[in-house]
Design a protein around this motif. Sequence first.
Motif, PDB file in Angstrom:
ATOM      1  N   ALA A 229     -95.963 -10.896  -3.638  1.00 57.46           N
ATOM      2  CA  ALA A 229     -94.543 -10.879  -3.279  1.00 57.46           C
ATOM      3  C   ALA A 229     -93.687 -10.395  -4.443  1.00 57.46           C
ATOM      4  CB  ALA A 229     -94.097 -12.278  -2.847  1.00 57.46           C
ATOM      5  N   TYR A 230     -94.046 -10.840  -5.658  1.00 53.77           N
ATOM      6  CA  TYR A 230     -93.307 -10.377  -6.839  1.00 53.77           C
ATOM      7  C   TYR A 230     -93.460  -8.868  -7.028  1.00 53.77           C
ATOM      8  CZ  TYR A 230     -92.300  -9.048 -11.585  1.00 53.77           C
ATOM      9  OH  TYR A 230     -91.817  -8.367 -12.674  1.00 53.77           O
ATOM     10  N   THR A 350    -102.697  -6.931  -6.362  1.00 55.94           N
ATOM     11  CA  THR A 350    -101.334  -7.173  -5.870  1.00 55.94           C
ATOM     12  C   THR A 350    -100.356  -6.026  -6.098  1.00 55.94           C
ATOM     13  OG1 THR A 350    -100.760  -8.374  -7.909  1.00 55.94           O
ATOM     14  CG2 THR A 350    -101.563  -9.681  -6.035  1.00 55.94           C
ATOM     15  N   GLY A 353     -98.497  -4.017  -3.509  1.00 60.18           N
ATOM     16  CA  GLY A 353     -97.158  -4.343  -3.027  1.00 60.18           C
ATOM     17  C   GLY A 353     -96.157  -3.229  -3.268  1.00 60.18           C
ATOM     18  N   GLY A 379     -89.299 -11.229  -1.119  1.00 59.08           N
ATOM     19  CA  GLY A 379     -90.344 -11.415  -2.119  1.00 59.08           C
ATOM     20  C   GLY A 379     -90.004 -12.524  -3.099  1.00 59.08           C
ATOM     21  N   VAL A 382     -90.463 -16.065  -1.763  1.00 52.52           N
ATOM     22  CA  VAL A 382     -91.854 -16.524  -1.835  1.00 52.52           C
ATOM     23  C   VAL A 382     -92.177 -17.026  -3.247  1.00 52.52           C
ATOM     24  CG1 VAL A 382     -94.276 -15.827  -1.643  1.00 52.52           C
ATOM     25  CG2 VAL A 382     -92.601 -14.994   0.016  1.00 52.52           C
TER      26      VAL A 382
END
Length: 398
Positions: A229-230, A350, A353, A379, A382
């Motif tokens: 999410a980051y 990740t 993303g 994001g 989360v």
Amino acid sequence: MNKQQKLTEKRYVVPFVLITTLFFLWGFARAILDVLNKHFQNTLDMKTTETALIQVTTYLGYFLMAIPAGMFIRRYGYRHGVVLGLVLFGLGALAFIPGSTFTAFLAALFVIGCGLTFLETAANPYVTELGPRNTASSRLNLAQTFNGMGCFMATFIVGGFLFGGGEGTADVAVPYAVMGVLVLLIALLFTRVELPEIEDESVAEAQRSPLTSLFKNRLFVFGLLALLAYEVAEISINSYFVIFVTGTGWMTDIAAKNVISLALVIFMAGRFLGSWVMRYVSAARLLLWCAVGTVACMALTMLNLGTVSLVALILNYLFEAIMFPTIFSLAIEGLEAGQKKSAASLLMMTPIGGCAFLLMGWLADTTNAFLPFVIPLMGFVVVLAYAWRSILSLEFRV
């Protein structure tokens, strides 16, 4: 954490310094993408959704190479993983020289993305091991500060080169050629140095456990989702920044380059500050405060408040600065050494993303300039939830 803790040990100072140089390199490589979008829009008359393939291609390399990189590092060690990553990075950068089409540039960026995956999969967990466990987040934030420095220098130097002489006059292969030669020289240096492999007596048992065993650890899984999410939020904001501030008519390309460079200086300062604060405040609690700040900044940006929205967008860089290294270190906290290498390979998937910028670009092309910020807003929500869960977990352990 109510008193200052030791950041690292004397025997690890040299390895720590050497590995920290890698953080600068991949920060530089990733930040160039933030000005390439606007450059190709200017030179090739492309839409945001089309230039978003720059991010999609690069971060697809992360997704596809993360697990192979983890397997390679588990078998051959951190140093060999670093060397292979640097070689792929350098060769991908040099591939820009013969490249003459957008497709050729995308292929070169994919190779660079694969190389960066090896670097990040090796360096992030390695830094957490170079000292006391209770200062791992602080140590990783300090190393990641040089990542921020690389980001700033990339947008300032390469952005100035691409935008300073007028549209279409700069050859994008030039900065990549210089970077490729430098990276290969650093790869040669790493073949000559020794990096201690840090293991413990449980590594053999951990290495025999399947990769899927990590998914039994719920806090790790939540950390994996929070890091994804980051990455969605951070990469989307960086990629959209120059397009956004020029598209709204707030500033020119060269002014936008200077402003995003300023934002990345703030980002770098935020990591320095965060590394220091975490020697006195728990990493999870600081992450929670920063997540609240990012959610507020994104909300203000979406409201189209003129200068207030611009200031909020820039201030967001301060709040998000500590997020990647903090989430990463919290996610692998408590795992065995052998599991950390496997966990790192999953966590390094990740950056896929970054492909969310394709959706952000579609929103920008079909709605208005401000609505796309709903993507990073979600994001950061989360990340906020993960920080709160981490605090509750630490309190439960106590």
